[in-house]
Scaffold this motif. Sequence first.
Motif, PDB file in Angstrom:
ATOM      1  N   ASP A  40       0.825  -1.217   0.000  1.00 11.64           N
ATOM      2  CA  ASP A  40       0.000   0.000   0.000  1.00 11.64           C
ATOM      3  C   ASP A  40       0.856   1.263   0.000  1.00 11.64           C
ATOM      4  O   ASP A  40       0.366   2.355   0.278  1.00 11.64           O
ATOM      5  CB  ASP A  40      -0.954   0.007   1.198  1.00 11.64           C
TER       6      ASP A  40
ATOM      7  N   ASP B 108       1.361  -9.838   8.112  1.00 13.47           N
ATOM      8  CA  ASP B 108       2.087  -8.570   7.990  1.00 13.47           C
ATOM      9  C   ASP B 108       3.560  -8.842   7.723  1.00 13.47           C
ATOM     10  O   ASP B 108       3.981  -9.982   7.499  1.00 13.47           O
ATOM     11  CB  ASP B 108       1.872  -7.715   9.240  1.00 13.47           C
TER      12      ASP B 108
ATOM     13  N   ALA C 173      -7.775  -9.116   9.520  1.00  9.83           N
ATOM     14  CA  ALA C 173      -8.212  -8.362   8.346  1.00  9.83           C
ATOM     15  C   ALA C 173      -7.155  -7.328   8.019  1.00  9.83           C
ATOM     16  O   ALA C 173      -6.327  -6.961   8.876  1.00  9.83           O
ATOM     17  CB  ALA C 173      -9.550  -7.682   8.591  1.00  9.83           C
ATOM     18  N   LEU C 174      -7.158  -6.864   6.798  1.00 14.94           N
ATOM     19  CA  LEU C 174      -6.235  -5.793   6.410  1.00 14.94           C
ATOM     20  C   LEU C 174      -6.684  -4.486   7.043  1.00 14.94           C
ATOM     21  O   LEU C 174      -7.887  -4.246   7.212  1.00 14.94           O
ATOM     22  CB  LEU C 174      -6.226  -5.643   4.893  1.00 14.94           C
TER      23      LEU C 174
ATOM     24  N   LYS D 167      -7.827  -0.643   7.604  1.00 19.19           N
ATOM     25  CA  LYS D 167      -8.659   0.220   6.765  1.00 19.19           C
ATOM     26  C   LYS D 167      -7.836   1.262   6.014  1.00 19.19           C
ATOM     27  O   LYS D 167      -8.276   1.809   5.024  1.00 19.19           O
ATOM     28  CB  LYS D 167      -9.710   0.907   7.627  1.00 19.19           C
TER      29      LYS D 167
ATOM     30  N   PRO E 113      -6.629   0.909   1.373  1.00 15.78           N
ATOM     31  CA  PRO E 113      -7.800   0.622   0.528  1.00 15.78           C
ATOM     32  C   PRO E 113      -7.484  -0.222  -0.703  1.00 15.78           C
ATOM     33  O   PRO E 113      -8.251  -1.103  -1.074  1.00 15.78           O
ATOM     34  CB  PRO E 113      -8.306   2.009   0.140  1.00 15.78           C
TER      35      PRO E 113
ATOM     36  N   ARG F 266      -6.901  -3.776   0.364  1.00 15.85           N
ATOM     37  CA  ARG F 266      -8.156  -4.381   0.793  1.00 15.85           C
ATOM     38  C   ARG F 266      -9.018  -4.773  -0.407  1.00 15.85           C
ATOM     39  O   ARG F 266      -9.628  -5.852  -0.443  1.00 15.85           O
ATOM     40  CB  ARG F 266      -8.925  -3.418   1.690  1.00 15.85           C
ATOM     41  N   ALA F 267      -9.074  -3.905  -1.420  1.00 15.27           N
ATOM     42  CA  ALA F 267      -9.877  -4.196  -2.608  1.00 15.27           C
ATOM     43  C   ALA F 267      -9.316  -5.402  -3.354  1.00 15.27           C
ATOM     44  O   ALA F 267     -10.070  -6.285  -3.794  1.00 15.27           O
ATOM     45  CB  ALA F 267      -9.915  -2.975  -3.529  1.00 15.27           C
TER      46      ALA F 267
ATOM     47  N   PHE G 231      -7.465  -7.846  -2.089  1.00 11.54           N
ATOM     48  CA  PHE G 231      -7.659  -9.047  -1.276  1.00 11.54           C
ATOM     49  C   PHE G 231      -9.119  -9.500  -1.312  1.00 11.54           C
ATOM     50  O   PHE G 231      -9.413 -10.695  -1.371  1.00 11.54           O
ATOM     51  CB  PHE G 231      -7.220  -8.779   0.163  1.00 11.54           C
ATOM     52  N   SER G 232     -10.040  -8.541  -1.296  1.00 11.96           N
ATOM     53  CA  SER G 232     -11.460  -8.881  -1.328  1.00 11.96           C
ATOM     54  C   SER G 232     -11.818  -9.582  -2.638  1.00 11.96           C
ATOM     55  O   SER G 232     -12.542 -10.598  -2.639  1.00 11.96           O
ATOM     56  CB  SER G 232     -12.305  -7.618  -1.166  1.00 11.96           C
TER      57      SER G 232
ATOM     58  N   ARG H 194     -10.380 -13.092  -2.617  1.00  9.73           N
ATOM     59  CA  ARG H 194     -11.101 -14.006  -1.742  1.00  9.73           C
ATOM     60  C   ARG H 194     -12.357 -14.533  -2.433  1.00  9.73           C
ATOM     61  O   ARG H 194     -12.694 -15.710  -2.324  1.00  9.73           O
ATOM     62  CB  ARG H 194     -11.463 -13.287  -0.441  1.00  9.73           C
TER      63      ARG H 194
END
Length: 988
Positions: free
Chosen positions: A807, A826, A834-835, A837, A840, A843-844, A846-847, A850
């Motif tokens: 990131d 990490d 969870a990653l 916040k 972003p 997180r996007a 990884f989402s 998944r």
Amino acid sequence: MRTVRAGESDEDILVPPDVWRARLHLRRGGWFTEKPVPLPAAKVTAFLRRYAGPAREVLARPETEPELAEAGRIALDDTDRTGALGVAVVVAAVGDAAPWQKIGTAVASAELWASRRGLAIASEAAVLLAGLYARGSVRRRTPDQHAYPRPYHGWVDAQTHFSTGVRARLATGGDDERAAAEAAIAPYRRDGTPLQRLMTSFLVPDREDWLVEDLAWVATAHLPWGVGVPLLLSSVRTVAQLESAVAVLDPKSLDRSGPTLPSLVEGLGAEALPTLLRCYDTGDVADIVAVLPTDAAFQALIDRCTLPALRDAAERYPHRAVRLLALSDVKEMRAELHAHVVRHPEVAEAVLPALSGSAAQRVRAALGPLAGVRDAPADRLPPFLVSPSWAGARPARKPVAGLTAEFPAQVHWLPGERDRHLHRGDVHDSLTQTADLDRGEWERLARDVLGRAVGLSELFVTGPAHLVLPLLDEGKSPDLWLLDDWLPQVLARFGTDALPLAVRVAPQTPAVVAPMLLPFTSPAVAALMAGWFRTKTIRAVAHEWLLRHPGAAARGLIPAALGSNASRRSRAEAALLAVAAGGNQQTVLEAATGYGPEAATAVTALLGDDPLWAAPATVPEVGAWADPVTLPRIALRDGSGVLPVASVRHLLTMLALSRLGEPSPGVTIAQRVLQPRDLAEFGWAVFERWRADGMPSKDGWALDVLSLTGDDETVRRLVPVIRAWPGEAGHARAVTGLDVLAVLGTDLALMHLHGIAQKAKFVALREAAATKIAHVATARGLSEDDLADRLVPALGLAADGTLRLDDGSRWFTVGFDDQLMPYVSDESGRRLKALPKGAPAARARFSAMRKDVRTIAAGQLTRLELAMITGRRWTGAGFRAHLAGHPLLRQIVRRLIWGVYDDDTLVHSFRVAEDGTFADVTDDLLPAADDAVIGLPHPVELGAAVDRWSQVLEDYRIGQPFAQLSREVFTPTGTGRDRSAKPPLCTR
């Protein structure tokens, strides 16, 4: 005192749409006071004269009452001396005799009778008409006859139209003639039938005392289904009057698309809303509700998600739309808010200060992307996105005269193709049992067949050539019954001699015959294929033929493509350009040379034209639901800006011109210059707008668009929709969705297509997916299993099966557990729930991963377990490339025990170590050649090695993703067991 919000002073005033002028039952002093423009008297007179003969036949029937018949004949013979009864009888009789499409002229006939005999007589005729019944004859209705005739009988429509015309004349005429008309119809309130009494209140809605009396009467009259009450709804002025009418009304008896409801709103305004919502589904009256200038009306449209009407209301009341849409957290309403704000940013800015909380946040979010957006300059855009050539006049091209396509028919069978034709179907007839007949017996049998005109197809299939060939030459065409069985056999048997027969029957059943013609070439076949290339259902077959026979196609199409017949020329040009676009341009030019220098020059010019000229002569009109202003903006790859709105319109048109798997040339150009992710979001937005608008079939291209604009995120969104559609009566759409996945062709798209083929709730969908995945496999020269091996996406993983997410200031590592579920660690290697916040982008990513892995894991675990059960085998090279070496599947592969086979016998068992090498049960290295045969052994095959392998996996703390070593096995016992057979795998 009402507070007037800024910019909303005009949004609390009901202004009727202009289209209501022709839709209303006019009333005196109402919205529209000018006289309706009547049809020319000559046209109405001609209408009455045309149907005078059939009307006289109705009057002459014995069932017609003599007094009515006489009055009608007088009116037909002498229009200027007829009375009201004669007018009523003629309108009823003509209405019964004329086609229903022509009945609307009865409105104009009311104007005609009023001008010739006066408005009083026309008004009385309308009342008398309510007391008549015309169905093959004309009769009076008795005062106690309440049964109201069903709509769509011609005379009923004539009565409705005539009375509407009289009311319009009363509403806009002078005071004196209105008073005379009122006096003429008043007696029928005492002496007429129930429907005649109600008609008087309909014709003179400003006589409120009549209306009140009639409402009180219908409340106790027990009229079946509330017949006649709709007449009163066009006259009510208060909520109490409306409630009184609705109490005895069957809502199903009311025509929601007719003039009654607009007329009701004219009388009551927004006060009609509660009753409308209570009595009818808002979807039925949404266009009426959309006109009402109140928050309650707009909110009703939001609550019921009636989008077309909601959008109309939003344009009518833009400030109200921002306020109320911003309060909704429903997905569809958020999309509508965004579109509305984009369309009216100045309104949103004006309303924003009065909003707070989440409502204000939603408006700011919609306004945000608009800030700082600049349109790309025209010189950075492809010409067709600025000023498309197909939008103007096409340059004229001089035809080349005297060209004729003349070359012999030929047949070119692919390996095995003729045999498939020859054995296509069974011919169920006694002629199939005639192999031993001699020549004379065959000739007698043939004469019998020709005499009966039955059995001709069987004769073609089984008869001697010396009898059949003359029949083919004579143009004999058998019955088309079981055509797909017998015609392929005839074509395979006689080749080009049977081609004229196929060409003759092709126009009657093109979808059946077209695939049979794929091996054949001739000028006639080329013409057929050019025509079919413009169709939706057979286009793919025609395209296959054009590319399979480019030389013959060019020779057959060039004369028509350069000819003077516009329709044949258009079809031939499109097909010829498709041949050239398939890598055969030189072949087309060589064929043109054979027609002479003038033809060669013309074809060269045709191929050099702007490819956008290949678009149809009629450019499709994109629906209002795809408003370019409200769709996501698309950035250019060069960073010069976003596609201007005008250019978006051109892009939408080019998308609408494209066909599934065949993008128009303009789309291909756009794909090269536009940002792929923006284009994918744009395409998805078009698709979602189409769905929200009810998925009109004429705009089905909105689904096809996803094959041109989509990416893997599009696939993730589309697959659940495809799976759900068959349960919503949308099987055909679902199958088209499968085509979209196949055309997209990414690993993820094909993996999902294969997944639907393996497991789907609806059998027909599963079968359709299996057919498509088989076609993909065949096109790639693979088995379906081998294709499935190659469809597992790598998801950007490194060779060791991990993924590094960065990131900017820190990084994270994604790994997988023994069930192929992803987890994240990490920099220190500590697993995180969870990653954070603050990351972003990570997180996007990884989402999305998944979601993909969840789908992949379910499918691959099932597939590998099935491979163990069915005994599937891989080569050593294939195993390394697609399983052991795959960065994602290796997570599963190394948790299973594998085997090397020789003639289906397990020779060695091994596991895949973390370094990718193969190790046996003693951890010794086991080499496996590229041509080795590798499989996934069942515990029955492993025998005593099961316990040893179980200990090895326990020592390495490796859990298996499904029951392999722990699988329960049952051994059959008893004297009946065949000891020579392999032990059955009872728990497979």
